[in-house]
Each structure stands twice: as C-alpha cells, then as structure tokens.
Write a protein that holds these residues in place. Structure first.
Motif, PDB file in Angstrom:
ATOM      1  N   ALA B  49       0.845  -1.197   0.000  1.00 35.59           N
ATOM      2  CA  ALA B  49       0.000   0.000   0.000  1.00 35.59           C
ATOM      3  C   ALA B  49       0.887   1.256   0.000  1.00 35.59           C
ATOM      4  N   PRO B  50       0.374   2.338  -0.559  1.00 31.15           N
ATOM      5  CA  PRO B  50       1.270   3.466  -0.902  1.00 31.15           C
ATOM      6  C   PRO B  50       1.631   4.377   0.266  1.00 31.15           C
ATOM      7  N   THR B  51       2.826   4.974   0.154  1.00 29.18           N
ATOM      8  CA  THR B  51       3.260   6.067   1.022  1.00 29.18           C
ATOM      9  C   THR B  51       3.771   7.187   0.124  1.00 29.18           C
ATOM     10  N   SER B  52       3.768   8.395   0.632  1.00 25.84           N
ATOM     11  CA  SER B  52       4.192   9.520  -0.206  1.00 25.84           C
ATOM     12  C   SER B  52       5.691   9.414  -0.479  1.00 25.84           C
ATOM     13  N   ALA B  53       6.051   9.608  -1.727  1.00 23.08           N
ATOM     14  CA  ALA B  53       7.438   9.466  -2.177  1.00 23.08           C
ATOM     15  C   ALA B  53       8.033   8.100  -1.813  1.00 23.08           C
ATOM     16  N   ASN B  54       7.162   7.101  -1.654  1.00 27.57           N
ATOM     17  CA  ASN B  54       7.581   5.728  -1.348  1.00 27.57           C
ATOM     18  C   ASN B  54       8.488   5.661  -0.122  1.00 27.57           C
ATOM     19  N   THR B  55       8.204   6.489   0.864  1.00 29.77           N
ATOM     20  CA  THR B  55       9.090   6.630   2.012  1.00 29.77           C
ATOM     21  C   THR B  55       9.057   5.448   2.977  1.00 29.77           C
ATOM     22  N   GLN B  56       7.883   4.796   3.123  1.00 26.64           N
ATOM     23  CA  GLN B  56       7.774   3.577   3.953  1.00 26.64           C
ATOM     24  C   GLN B  56       8.440   3.706   5.323  1.00 26.64           C
ATOM     25  N   PRO B  57       8.085   4.694   6.112  1.00 25.97           N
ATOM     26  CA  PRO B  57       8.787   4.882   7.388  1.00 25.97           C
ATOM     27  C   PRO B  57       8.366   3.921   8.500  1.00 25.97           C
ATOM     28  N   LEU B  58       7.323   3.121   8.295  1.00 28.30           N
ATOM     29  CA  LEU B  58       6.834   2.258   9.371  1.00 28.30           C
ATOM     30  C   LEU B  58       7.863   1.211   9.763  1.00 28.30           C
ATOM     31  N   ARG B  59       8.083   1.104  11.073  1.00 33.13           N
ATOM     32  CA  ARG B  59       8.880   0.005  11.635  1.00 33.13           C
ATOM     33  C   ARG B  59       8.033  -0.631  12.725  1.00 33.13           C
ATOM     34  N   ILE B  60       8.164  -1.948  12.876  1.00 31.62           N
ATOM     35  CA  ILE B  60       7.331  -2.694  13.809  1.00 31.62           C
ATOM     36  C   ILE B  60       8.195  -3.491  14.769  1.00 31.62           C
ATOM     37  N   VAL B  61       7.968  -3.293  16.062  1.00 39.63           N
ATOM     38  CA  VAL B  61       8.541  -4.179  17.078  1.00 39.63           C
ATOM     39  C   VAL B  61       7.389  -5.009  17.619  1.00 39.63           C
ATOM     40  N   ALA B  62       7.492  -6.320  17.458  1.00 37.86           N
ATOM     41  CA  ALA B  62       6.446  -7.240  17.902  1.00 37.86           C
ATOM     42  C   ALA B  62       6.845  -7.791  19.267  1.00 37.86           C
ATOM     43  N   ILE B  63       5.993  -7.542  20.256  1.00 41.05           N
ATOM     44  CA  ILE B  63       6.270  -7.949  21.634  1.00 41.05           C
ATOM     45  C   ILE B  63       5.593  -9.280  21.880  1.00 41.05           C
ATOM     46  N   ARG B  64       6.399 -10.325  22.037  1.00 41.59           N
ATOM     47  CA  ARG B  64       5.836 -11.657  22.278  1.00 41.59           C
ATOM     48  C   ARG B  64       6.330 -12.239  23.603  1.00 41.59           C
ATOM     49  N   GLY B  65       7.596 -12.052  23.914  1.00 40.24           N
ATOM     50  CA  GLY B  65       8.189 -12.667  25.108  1.00 40.24           C
ATOM     51  C   GLY B  65       7.732 -12.001  26.396  1.00 40.24           C
ATOM     52  N   GLU B  66       7.822 -12.790  27.485  1.00 39.28           N
ATOM     53  CA  GLU B  66       7.375 -12.280  28.784  1.00 39.28           C
ATOM     54  C   GLU B  66       8.186 -11.079  29.242  1.00 39.28           C
ATOM     55  N   ASP B  67       9.502 -11.110  29.003  1.00 45.93           N
ATOM     56  CA  ASP B  67      10.346  -9.996  29.448  1.00 45.93           C
ATOM     57  C   ASP B  67       9.964  -8.699  28.740  1.00 45.93           C
ATOM     58  N   ALA B  68       9.780  -8.794  27.434  1.00 48.59           N
ATOM     59  CA  ALA B  68       9.439  -7.592  26.669  1.00 48.59           C
ATOM     60  C   ALA B  68       8.069  -7.077  27.085  1.00 48.59           C
ATOM     61  N   LYS B  69       7.144  -8.003  27.293  1.00 46.84           N
ATOM     62  CA  LYS B  69       5.793  -7.592  27.712  1.00 46.84           C
ATOM     63  C   LYS B  69       5.833  -6.896  29.079  1.00 46.84           C
ATOM     64  N   ALA B  70       6.669  -7.389  29.951  1.00 42.17           N
ATOM     65  CA  ALA B  70       6.778  -6.761  31.280  1.00 42.17           C
ATOM     66  C   ALA B  70       7.334  -5.340  31.170  1.00 42.17           C
TER      67      ALA B  70
END
Lengths: 202, 202
Positions: B49-70
């Motif tokens: 899906a499009p972004t202006s000037a194809n910049t694609q700035p989205l970054r995702i950190v997926a929190i799954r582990g117990e330590d990260a969730k805490a």
C-alpha cells in the motif's frame, strides 16, 4: 509476489491483488465519471474502519465541477496539475478539528469522552492523526470500488484550507484523484522494504 | 448494512466483511499464538500500500516474550493492560524519522528525493504522517490474516520511545494487540457518521 515462509491469508488472493498487490497509484485517468452512487459505496465501506475513541474526524470535499476544479488547480504543485486535470473527481480529505461535537452521539457509553478533547492543541493532533488513518482506509476503499486512487501530498495545505474550508475548523491531510486509469497511468513499480528491515520480534 | 443508493463494489462482500463491516476492535484474546509466518504474511500484504514518495517509514517491534511484555505493561494506560496481558502478541508501530537513508534505493528514478527531506522537522512530520497511513493498512492486513486487531493510543508515547527505541530516531504512532478474539472481546458496535455528514460534492 508471495514472500518465502509466509502462511496463507484469510483474504482471497483476488481481493489481496485488488487492494494491495496489483493496485497502483494512477497518474492519468480516462474521462469516465465517478458517480455519487460510487462515492456513497466508498464511504459506506471506509466508515466501518476504526478510529481512536470513534472520533471519525475525516471530512471529504469531492471536486467534480469545472469551477471548483479551477479553484483547486493553482493550489497543487505543478507536477500534480496535468493528472488532476484528467481526473473525473478529486477528493479533498480533511480533518475536522471540532469533531468532538459529535462525540456524545458517537461514544454514547462514555459521556466523559468529549472532555478528553477540551484542549484545542490535543484535539487538532487527534483530528489530524485519525483523519490520516482514515485517508489510508479511503485509498483502499476506492480500490475496493474498482477505481484507481492517485493520492497527492504536493499541494498548498494552507491554501486548500483557506479556499475550501473557510470555517477554519478543517485541515486538509490529503488530496486524491479518483477514476479509471488512463493511458500511461502507471510508473514502474517501486521497491518495498523487506520484512527483516521493518519487523523485529522481542 | 448497505446504504441506500450505493452501487455494488468490486470487492467481494465476504472480503468487505472481513476487513471493514464485520471486523471489530478486540478487547480480549485467546492464548492461541501468532506465528512468525503470520507476521510475515501480514507485512507482505501491507507493504504494497502506498506512502508519499515511497518513504515507507513504518517500523514494527512485535512484543511476544514475557520480558518484553513486562517492559511494555507499565507504559500502557491502566485500562489497556488486561487486554494486552491476554494478547499473544502486541505490535509497536513506529515511524523511522531517518527513513530517508533508504530513499536512494526506494526512489531510484529520483536521486534528488532525499534532499527534499533534509530538514529534520519536515522529515519527522513526513515520517509520522506516512507511518500513520501505514498503521491503518496494518490494521486491515491483520484482519486479512483472519486475526483481530486491538489498536490503542492510550500509552506513554515518550516512554515507549525511550524503552523500545533508544536510538532516538523512532517515534511510536500506535500500539496494537493481535490475536484471536477471546471471551467478551467485543463492545457494542458504535455508530458511524452518515454520508451526508462527511461528504460534499462541488
């Protein structure tokens, strides 16, 4: 275009293509009109996608008439004018920064919700944020209608606000041509970032 | 739920329901895990899906582990903690405000594109705007995977940035639980604005 090591999506491949994989930003359009019925169908889809606290600040002015188009044209960056001339309709997507007046109806179970947005600066930020989310939904809803979207950020934001939203409560977040793609509508597909560049798992 | 006077969409009704009409923000989740393959499939859809000037700035950190969730839990508003405890994975969606380092690759035909974002303030605005568009795409891509999304803005933005993005170049725009809906996942469907309240045609 399936990436290694993914699993099948619930969404059918044809719908994936229509909305995401094959859909492209159009840079020219045929003269075929976009009807009010199509606009209603597009809105009737996009309105169900979520906004924070159900604020729904997006407002849309659809530019179809020659007079309205003539007012818009000088406010677009020069590179965006020819494609907009060719478009049967151009949507001005704006945030209503006084969206909170509808909250007693939109959030009936939380009568205190409106007070959360009493601060005008916070309200403007929430309006622009949620209208931008809804702008993304609008791009996909236009595609769902079998039409091509041509979203553009190259315009005079203050000029569009002054010309089309003189009440001072709206702020344009995106201008988007809509129609059937015309000759030479597509540039080359631009590359996308890879999963490992974007997603990390903790 | 079809509105009077619309025309049929190109997108199949089942896909309309999956992404827009029947999909709902979930407020509880089962223990069923969200796999890396599902995350890859979600990203492999939303990235088109499009972004202006194809910049694609989205970054995702997926929190799954117990330590990260805490680490995440105290940074959420209290009302968002129980649902997040129940979610098998929580996505931190952030804007990379130094996205421009990738532009020579992402916009190969416009070598001057990177210079357009030399001003750090303008670059931050463009990053946050486009990552927010992409956050909207992510909600729909999660639904396309047959999963429920639970997007939340009720979190300590500066705290999340400091805890999970200590490099200082990222800014969280949304936190979102993802999983299969659990018991009592749905609140009542909230009303939506009518077409004539949102769209006007000139």
């Amino acid at each position: 275009m399936t990436t290694f090591d993914t699993v099948p999506l619930e969404l059918e491949p044809r719908a994936q293509d229509l909305l995401f994989r094959e859909a492209r930003t159009a840079n020219s359009f045929t003269g075929e009109p976009v009807t009010d019925g199509q606009l209603r169908a597009i809105y009737d889809l996009l309105r169900w996608a979520p906004t924070s606290a159900n604020t729904q600040p997006l407002r849309i002015v659809a530019i179809r008439g020659e007079d309205a188009k003539a007012r818009l044209m000088p406010l677009l960056d020069e590179r965006n004018r020819a494609k907009t001339e060719s478009a049967p309709i151009t949507l001005l997507l704006a945030a209503d920064r006084e969206f909170d007046e509808h909250l007693p109806r939109l959030m009936p179970y939380a009568p205190e919700a409106r007070a959360m947005f009493a601060d005008p600066r916070l309200r403007a930020t929430a309006a622009d944020y949620n209208a931008t989310l809804q702008a993304g939904y609008t791009i996909l809803a236009v595609r769902a209608a079998g039409l091509a979207a041509g979203p553009m950020l190259g315009f005079d934001h203050a000029g569009v606000d002054a010309e089309f939203f003189p009440d001072g409560r709206h702020h344009a977040v995106l201008v988007m041509n809509v129609g059937k793609p015309g000759p030479g509508a597509w540039y080359d597909r631009l590359p996308r970032l890879e999963y490992d560049e974007v997603v990390s798992v903790l």
